[in-house]
Motif scaffolding. Structure first.
Motif, PDB file in Angstrom:
ATOM      1  N   GLY A 243       0.808  -1.207   0.000  1.00  0.00           N
ATOM      2  CA  GLY A 243       0.000   0.000   0.000  1.00  0.00           C
ATOM      3  C   GLY A 243       0.846   1.264   0.000  1.00  0.00           C
ATOM      4  O   GLY A 243       2.041   1.242   0.307  1.00  0.00           O
ATOM      5  N   GLN A 244       0.198   2.380  -0.324  1.00  0.00           N
ATOM      6  CA  GLN A 244       0.922   3.641  -0.481  1.00  0.00           C
ATOM      7  C   GLN A 244       1.555   4.128   0.815  1.00  0.00           C
ATOM      8  O   GLN A 244       2.658   4.676   0.819  1.00  0.00           O
ATOM      9  CB  GLN A 244       0.001   4.720  -1.039  1.00  0.00           C
ATOM     10  CG  GLN A 244       0.735   5.977  -1.470  1.00  0.00           C
ATOM     11  CD  GLN A 244      -0.181   7.007  -2.078  1.00  0.00           C
ATOM     12  OE1 GLN A 244      -0.893   7.710  -1.374  1.00  0.00           O
ATOM     13  NE2 GLN A 244      -0.183   7.088  -3.392  1.00  0.00           N
ATOM     14  N   GLY A 245       0.851   3.951   1.923  1.00  0.00           N
ATOM     15  CA  GLY A 245       1.408   4.367   3.212  1.00  0.00           C
ATOM     16  C   GLY A 245       2.698   3.634   3.524  1.00  0.00           C
ATOM     17  O   GLY A 245       3.687   4.239   3.959  1.00  0.00           O
ATOM     18  N   ALA A 246       2.700   2.323   3.299  1.00  0.00           N
ATOM     19  CA  ALA A 246       3.901   1.526   3.550  1.00  0.00           C
ATOM     20  C   ALA A 246       5.027   1.933   2.619  1.00  0.00           C
ATOM     21  O   ALA A 246       6.196   1.983   3.018  1.00  0.00           O
ATOM     22  CB  ALA A 246       3.576   0.039   3.388  1.00  0.00           C
TER      23      ALA A 246
ATOM     24  N   GLU B 140      -0.348   3.000   9.103  1.00  0.00           N
ATOM     25  CA  GLU B 140      -1.408   2.742   8.133  1.00  0.00           C
ATOM     26  C   GLU B 140      -0.775   2.484   6.770  1.00  0.00           C
ATOM     27  O   GLU B 140      -0.246   3.387   6.136  1.00  0.00           O
ATOM     28  CB  GLU B 140      -2.366   3.934   8.050  1.00  0.00           C
ATOM     29  CG  GLU B 140      -3.190   4.173   9.298  1.00  0.00           C
ATOM     30  CD  GLU B 140      -4.224   3.076   9.532  1.00  0.00           C
ATOM     31  OE1 GLU B 140      -4.479   2.285   8.603  1.00  0.00           O
ATOM     32  OE2 GLU B 140      -4.777   3.018  10.636  1.00  0.00           O
ATOM     33  N   ASN B 141      -0.813   1.230   6.344  1.00  0.00           N
ATOM     34  CA  ASN B 141      -0.126   0.870   5.107  1.00  0.00           C
ATOM     35  C   ASN B 141      -0.781   1.442   3.863  1.00  0.00           C
ATOM     36  O   ASN B 141      -0.101   1.731   2.878  1.00  0.00           O
ATOM     37  CB  ASN B 141      -0.051  -0.652   4.972  1.00  0.00           C
ATOM     38  CG  ASN B 141       1.048  -1.248   5.844  1.00  0.00           C
ATOM     39  OD1 ASN B 141       1.846  -0.522   6.423  1.00  0.00           O
ATOM     40  ND2 ASN B 141       1.080  -2.567   5.942  1.00  0.00           N
ATOM     41  N   ARG B 142      -2.101   1.613   3.914  1.00  0.00           N
ATOM     42  CA  ARG B 142      -2.784   2.002   2.689  1.00  0.00           C
ATOM     43  C   ARG B 142      -3.190   3.473   2.720  1.00  0.00           C
ATOM     44  O   ARG B 142      -2.476   4.312   3.251  1.00  0.00           O
ATOM     45  CB  ARG B 142      -3.943   1.033   2.426  1.00  0.00           C
ATOM     46  CG  ARG B 142      -3.398  -0.401   2.244  1.00  0.00           C
ATOM     47  CD  ARG B 142      -4.341  -1.378   1.613  1.00  0.00           C
ATOM     48  NE  ARG B 142      -3.669  -2.665   1.446  1.00  0.00           N
ATOM     49  CZ  ARG B 142      -2.914  -2.992   0.393  1.00  0.00           C
ATOM     50  NH1 ARG B 142      -2.740  -2.122  -0.584  1.00  0.00           N
ATOM     51  NH2 ARG B 142      -2.329  -4.172   0.315  1.00  0.00           N
ATOM     52  N   MET B 143      -4.337   3.822   2.162  1.00  0.00           N
ATOM     53  CA  MET B 143      -4.634   5.230   1.916  1.00  0.00           C
ATOM     54  C   MET B 143      -4.937   6.037   3.176  1.00  0.00           C
ATOM     55  O   MET B 143      -4.898   7.272   3.151  1.00  0.00           O
ATOM     56  CB  MET B 143      -5.798   5.346   0.929  1.00  0.00           C
ATOM     57  CG  MET B 143      -5.495   4.761  -0.452  1.00  0.00           C
ATOM     58  SD  MET B 143      -3.955   5.378  -1.186  1.00  0.00           S
ATOM     59  CE  MET B 143      -4.359   7.093  -1.426  1.00  0.00           C
TER      60      MET B 143
ATOM     61  N   ASN C 235      -7.598   3.521  14.030  1.00  0.00           N
ATOM     62  CA  ASN C 235      -6.272   4.006  14.440  1.00  0.00           C
ATOM     63  C   ASN C 235      -6.369   4.958  15.624  1.00  0.00           C
ATOM     64  O   ASN C 235      -5.549   4.919  16.545  1.00  0.00           O
ATOM     65  CB  ASN C 235      -5.588   4.717  13.266  1.00  0.00           C
ATOM     66  CG  ASN C 235      -4.248   5.301  13.627  1.00  0.00           C
ATOM     67  OD1 ASN C 235      -4.161   6.387  14.179  1.00  0.00           O
ATOM     68  ND2 ASN C 235      -3.196   4.589  13.296  1.00  0.00           N
ATOM     69  N   LYS C 236      -7.395   5.805  15.622  1.00  0.00           N
ATOM     70  CA  LYS C 236      -7.517   6.825  16.661  1.00  0.00           C
ATOM     71  C   LYS C 236      -8.003   6.253  17.987  1.00  0.00           C
ATOM     72  O   LYS C 236      -7.533   6.622  19.064  1.00  0.00           O
ATOM     73  CB  LYS C 236      -8.464   7.937  16.197  1.00  0.00           C
ATOM     74  CG  LYS C 236      -8.608   9.079  17.223  1.00  0.00           C
ATOM     75  CD  LYS C 236      -9.409  10.207  16.657  1.00  0.00           C
ATOM     76  CE  LYS C 236      -9.624  11.322  17.698  1.00  0.00           C
ATOM     77  NZ  LYS C 236      -8.361  11.963  18.082  1.00  0.00           N
TER      78      LYS C 236
END
Length: 226
Positions: free
Chosen positions: A61-64, A169-172, A222-223
């Motif tokens: 994913g983009q975050g990763a 957060e690995n993705r968006m 996450n929060k």
């Protein structure tokens, strides 16, 4: 002493456009392409370009991909990093302007915004404009940062921000997570207008509204539950 500026480009199956995107950046920056396990010809498309090429063995994913790039840039001694999309939506001419704002205003992060100039706002497709306004409201409630554009992928940050922003957060949903880090770490930030190019190619590849729901779920978890 000249700042070491690293351009981080997360990429997944952007072989059709990635070479053009990289060449448009010129040769004044250190360019890091993070190939997130593409299955197209991305590797061959950039093989002869003077860049750092990093590759994930599996798609994360983009975050990763951004975190991989940030870790690498930190190890290489980067003073400033730029988050830059692979699909050609971002304007290379904005990089120096954002870096100038980072220095002159003495902030840690400069965040791009499509809502600060009328010409940038009108370039956004109508449905996406609506989704972005909703995202601004939700992100403000969840992160405490009331930005004009909460999900703009064009960002510039200094070494201090690079050290303390660690994406889980690995993705968006990483876009909202970055805002949470900015608030928790008390990083200095400012928004700056940027123009996004919505080509036919980028719109086909772009985020759908169903994906926005997944992002909100990830941000909420996450929060409140991590």
């Amino acid at each position: 002493m000249t700042d070491q500026i690293f351009i981080l480009i997360p990429s997944f199956n952007e072989g059709k456009v990635i070479r053009q995107t990289i060449r448009a950046l010129g040769n004044q920056y250190q360019i890091v392409l993070i190939d997130d396990a593409s299955t197209d010809d991305t590797a061959n498309a950039v093989r002869d370009l003077p860049i750092y090429y990093l590759r994930h063995d599996i798609n994360l994913g983009q975050g990763a991909a951004l975190q991989t790039g940030m870790d690498f840039a930190l190890q290489q001694g980067a003073d400033i990093v730029v988050h830059f999309d692979a699909d050609g939506q971002h304007n290379p001419a904005d990089i120096d302007r954002f870096v100038g704002v980072l220095k002159t205003q003495k902030v840690d992060v400069v965040l791009g915004s499509r809502f600060m100039r009328q010409e940038d706002l009108l370039a956004i497709p109508r449905l996406r404009r609506l989704l972005l306004r909703v995202a601004r409201l939700v992100n403000g409630l969840l992160t405490g940062l009331w930005l004009s554009d909460a999900h703009n992928g064009f960002r510039v940050m200094n070494r201090q921000a690079l050290r303390v922003i660690q994406l889980k957060e690995n993705r968006m949903a990483h876009a909202s997570e970055i805002l949470m880090h900015i608030r928790r770490q008390k990083l200095r930030y400012v928004e700056c207008p940027t123009h996004i190019v919505y080509s036919e190619y980028s719109q086909v590849k772009g985020q759908r509204w169903q994906g926005a729901i997944d992002i909100l779920i990830d941000v909420f978890i996450n929060k409140y539950f991590r």
